[in-house]
Scaffold this motif. Structure first.
Motif, short mmCIF file in Angstrom:
data_model
loop_
_atom_site.label_atom_id
_atom_site.label_comp_id
_atom_site.label_asym_id
_atom_site.label_seq_id
_atom_site.Cartn_x
_atom_site.Cartn_y
_atom_site.Cartn_z
N VAL A 90 -2.31 -7.59 -10.32
CA VAL A 90 -2.84 -6.74 -9.26
C VAL A 90 -4.27 -7.19 -8.96
O VAL A 90 -5.07 -7.40 -9.87
N LEU B 296 -4.81 -0.01 -13.93
CA LEU B 296 -3.88 -0.04 -15.06
C LEU B 296 -4.22 -1.20 -15.98
O LEU B 296 -4.46 -2.33 -15.51
N TRP C 15 0.85 -1.19 0.00
CA TRP C 15 0.00 0.00 0.00
C TRP C 15 0.88 1.23 0.00
O TRP C 15 1.95 1.21 0.59
N LEU D 295 5.47 -2.90 -16.58
CA LEU D 295 6.06 -2.54 -15.30
C LEU D 295 6.59 -3.76 -14.55
O LEU D 295 7.63 -3.69 -13.89
N GLN E 217 0.55 -3.08 -16.87
CA GLN E 217 1.06 -3.84 -15.72
C GLN E 217 2.23 -4.72 -16.16
O GLN E 217 3.26 -4.80 -15.47
N THR F 124 -0.15 1.39 -3.26
CA THR F 124 -0.40 0.97 -4.64
C THR F 124 -1.40 -0.16 -4.75
O THR F 124 -2.10 -0.26 -5.74
N GLY F 125 -1.44 -1.06 -3.76
CA GLY F 125 -2.41 -2.15 -3.80
C GLY F 125 -1.84 -3.47 -3.35
O GLY F 125 -0.89 -3.53 -2.59
N ALA G 179 -3.53 0.49 -8.40
CA ALA G 179 -2.82 -0.06 -9.56
C ALA G 179 -3.69 -1.00 -10.38
O ALA G 179 -3.38 -1.30 -11.53
N LYS G 180 -4.80 -1.46 -9.80
CA LYS G 180 -5.70 -2.38 -10.52
C LYS G 180 -6.32 -1.73 -11.75
O LYS G 180 -6.69 -2.41 -12.71
#
Length: 151
Positions: free
Chosen positions: A110, A118, A82, A126, A123, A84-85, A115-116
């Motif tokens: 995710v 994206l 967190w 990255l 994803q 970001t998730g 970030a979900k």
């Protein structure tokens, strides 16, 4: 879902021994900077690694939880970072070259958090390089462990 794989010059039981050593997590997971605690039952389902992510002084403290495990074969985790998730991470070990080497497959996607939103393609851009480096580090630790136990 993002997937990377790597052949490691160590048998599956040696690679799994690294995964089963929760204290080694910071040595192979890119981004994990400090392991604060490892539950006594690691890697039993529900056990956790309490870790920090990022560089000091901007570290986030979070945890990774075992969702499923098949000793010597696979490990499924929920890794939190967190704000970001959280991500579902899967590691599968496949005997290679008669069991003297291991094909390690790592998946990640995710499951919660900002970030979900994206797209999966983003994803992947990255996560792929990060996870490829994580598998390289995991492989190095397994090969080093194997070298220590062989006469």
């Amino acid at each position: 879902m993002t997937e990377v794989s790597r052949v490691v010059d160590a048998p599956p039981q040696t690679v799994f021994a690294v995964l089963a050593d929760g204290w080694s997590y910071g040595g192979w997971v890119v981004g994990s900077s400090h392991i604060r605690a490892v539950d006594a039952g690691w890697p039993a389902v529900g056990s956790r690694i309490h870790h920090s992510v990022g560089s000091w002084p901007l570290q986030l403290q979070d945890e990774t939880t075992v969702v499923a495990v098949e000793t010597g074969v696979s490990l499924s985790l929920e890794a939190k970072a967190w704000p970001t998730g959280a991500a579902a991470v899967g590691l599968t070990l496949v005997p290679h070259d008669g069991g003297t080497r291991t094909l390690v497959r790592m998946t990640e996607h995710v499951v919660r958090g900002p970030a979900k939103v994206l797209p999966e393609a983003v994803q992947g851009l990255l996560l792929r390089p990060r996870n490829a480096e994580s598998l390289a580090r995991l492989g190095d630790l397994a090969v080093g462990r194997l070298a220590r136990v062989q006469p």
